[in-house]
Design a protein around this motif. Structure first.
Motif, PDB file in Angstrom:
ATOM      1  N   ALA A  94       0.796  -1.230   0.000  1.00  8.80           N
ATOM      2  CA  ALA A  94       0.000   0.000   0.000  1.00  8.80           C
ATOM      3  C   ALA A  94       0.825   1.277   0.000  1.00  8.80           C
ATOM      4  O   ALA A  94       0.355   2.318  -0.462  1.00  8.80           O
ATOM      5  CB  ALA A  94      -0.931  -0.005   1.207  1.00  8.80           C
ATOM      6  N   LYS A  95       2.059   1.220   0.506  1.00  3.54           N
ATOM      7  CA  LYS A  95       2.873   2.428   0.631  1.00  3.54           C
ATOM      8  C   LYS A  95       4.193   2.280  -0.123  1.00  3.54           C
ATOM      9  O   LYS A  95       4.667   1.162  -0.351  1.00  3.54           O
ATOM     10  CB  LYS A  95       3.142   2.735   2.105  1.00  3.54           C
ATOM     11  N   PRO A  96       4.807   3.392  -0.499  1.00  2.00           N
ATOM     12  CA  PRO A  96       6.115   3.323  -1.164  1.00  2.00           C
ATOM     13  C   PRO A  96       7.229   3.023  -0.172  1.00  2.00           C
ATOM     14  O   PRO A  96       7.064   3.164   1.048  1.00  2.00           O
ATOM     15  CB  PRO A  96       6.270   4.724  -1.763  1.00  2.00           C
ATOM     16  N   VAL A  97       8.369   2.619  -0.691  1.00  2.00           N
ATOM     17  CA  VAL A  97       9.548   2.372   0.132  1.00  2.00           C
ATOM     18  C   VAL A  97      10.175   3.725   0.489  1.00  2.00           C
ATOM     19  O   VAL A  97      10.416   4.543  -0.401  1.00  2.00           O
ATOM     20  CB  VAL A  97      10.580   1.520  -0.631  1.00  2.00           C
ATOM     21  N   GLY A 107       3.751  -0.890   4.586  1.00  2.00           N
ATOM     22  CA  GLY A 107       2.390  -1.200   4.994  1.00  2.00           C
ATOM     23  C   GLY A 107       1.935  -2.588   4.572  1.00  2.00           C
ATOM     24  O   GLY A 107       2.739  -3.469   4.248  1.00  2.00           O
ATOM     25  N   ALA A 108       0.636  -2.767   4.535  1.00  2.00           N
ATOM     26  CA  ALA A 108       0.039  -4.056   4.189  1.00  2.00           C
ATOM     27  C   ALA A 108      -0.092  -4.184   2.675  1.00  2.00           C
ATOM     28  O   ALA A 108       0.302  -3.298   1.919  1.00  2.00           O
ATOM     29  CB  ALA A 108      -1.327  -4.175   4.852  1.00  2.00           C
ATOM     30  N   HIS A 109      -0.671  -5.315   2.243  1.00  2.00           N
ATOM     31  CA  HIS A 109      -0.918  -5.510   0.817  1.00  2.00           C
ATOM     32  C   HIS A 109      -1.857  -4.411   0.303  1.00  2.00           C
ATOM     33  O   HIS A 109      -2.748  -3.956   1.007  1.00  2.00           O
ATOM     34  CB  HIS A 109      -1.579  -6.870   0.557  1.00  2.00           C
ATOM     35  N   PHE A 110      -1.647  -4.017  -0.946  1.00  4.81           N
ATOM     36  CA  PHE A 110      -2.531  -3.045  -1.589  1.00  4.81           C
ATOM     37  C   PHE A 110      -3.910  -3.691  -1.710  1.00  4.81           C
ATOM     38  O   PHE A 110      -4.085  -4.698  -2.389  1.00  4.81           O
ATOM     39  CB  PHE A 110      -1.958  -2.693  -2.960  1.00  4.81           C
ATOM     40  N   ASP A 111      -4.903  -3.104  -1.049  1.00 10.90           N
ATOM     41  CA  ASP A 111      -6.200  -3.766  -0.913  1.00 10.90           C
ATOM     42  C   ASP A 111      -7.333  -2.740  -0.885  1.00 10.90           C
ATOM     43  O   ASP A 111      -8.020  -2.569   0.128  1.00 10.90           O
ATOM     44  CB  ASP A 111      -6.200  -4.603   0.375  1.00 10.90           C
ATOM     45  N   PRO A 112      -7.561  -2.028  -2.005  1.00 12.46           N
ATOM     46  CA  PRO A 112      -8.593  -0.979  -2.002  1.00 12.46           C
ATOM     47  C   PRO A 112     -10.009  -1.489  -1.787  1.00 12.46           C
ATOM     48  O   PRO A 112     -10.882  -0.716  -1.387  1.00 12.46           O
ATOM     49  CB  PRO A 112      -8.434  -0.324  -3.375  1.00 12.46           C
ATOM     50  N   THR A 113     -10.266  -2.783  -2.033  1.00  9.91           N
ATOM     51  CA  THR A 113     -11.614  -3.317  -1.781  1.00  9.91           C
ATOM     52  C   THR A 113     -11.788  -3.754  -0.329  1.00  9.91           C
ATOM     53  O   THR A 113     -12.870  -4.200   0.055  1.00  9.91           O
ATOM     54  CB  THR A 113     -11.914  -4.526  -2.700  1.00  9.91           C
TER      55      THR A 113
END
Length: 251
Positions: A94-97, A107-113
């Protein structure tokens, strides 16, 4: 007694319904811009040193570009120098390095749903998985592999900035089997988009209904067909008729 049994059955039924709550589904993206290419190149040194006691890191990159016709994103994963063990997973996070290379800060996995990691992603239903769970949808890196490459189109990721599935301001993270983060990298655009469709808007002060057969008429003027003109005498006649009508109304 009967009341308590009935309440117990109702409670069990409610629990069962909650447990079977359908997972959210991601929408397919169909408007990704062509030509745009981005890549995440892994750094020289791993964040987690356990797999690289003598220094070094997994080498390679993940390239992302539009799928055919703007549908989804084509991912090209090409890495080598993998440590012993496996299988290894990788995800969009979810966030940049940050500048210090701290992979835990992504952060966690990119999970917009807002699906969450549980239950485990079902490959046969990729739309129901976390959008960033690329390994879950298309396969982890098998154990024992020192190199790995994969090419696939994910229909649920976006290259259009401002949309919920846009990920080019985020990162890719590789994991050990115990989910420890080995290494990570930010996506960076290397080739800009070559198509930027914009809505067709009529010029201000025009009358779109009179575009056939000639140029649009400026707002507040009489529409004139191509090749037609109004002579001074005809305009005088028009004005006289209007004045005459006004006089009749005043009588």
């Amino acid at each position: 007694m009967r009341t308590s049994v009935a309440l117990s059955l109702l409670g069990a039924a409610a629990t069962g319904v909650a447990a079977q709550k359908p997972l959210p589904t991601a929408a397919a993206v169909t408007n990704n811009p062509s030509c745009l290419v981005a890549e995440a190149v892994l750094p020289e040194n791993a964040w987690q040193k356990n797999g690289f006691p003598n220094g070094g890191n997994i080498k390679g990159k993940v390239v992302a570009k539009s799928g055919e016709g703007g549908v989804g994103v084509q991912f090209n994963v090409d890495v080598s120098g993998l440590p012993e063990g496996g299988p290894f997973t990788y995800h969009i996070h979810a966030k940049p390095v940050p500048e210090n290379g701290n992979c835990t800060a992504t952060g966690a996995h990119f999970d917009p749903t807002e699906r969450g990691e549980d239950p485990v992603c079902d490959k046969s239903k990729p739309e129901s998985c976390q959008i960033g769970d690329l390994a879950g949808k298309y396969g982890a890196i098998p154990a024992g592999n020192t190199t790995f490459s994969a090419n696939y189109v994910d229909k649920y990721t976006s290259l259009v900035e401002g949309t919920s599935a846009y990920f080019l301001d985020r990162s890719i993270v590789f994991h050990f089997p115990n989910k420890t983060r080995i290494t990570c990298a930010n996506f960076k655009i290397t080739e800009q988009a070559c198509d930027n469709p914009t809505a067709s808007v009529a010029p201000t002060g025009t009358n779109p209904a009179h575009t056939t057969g000639g140029a649009p008429s400026p707002s507040g003027t009489l529409p004139v067909e191509a090749g037609a003109s109004l002579s001074m005498s005809s305009m005088t006649g028009v004005m006289a008729a209007l004045l005459g009508g006004a006089m009749m109304l005043m009588l």
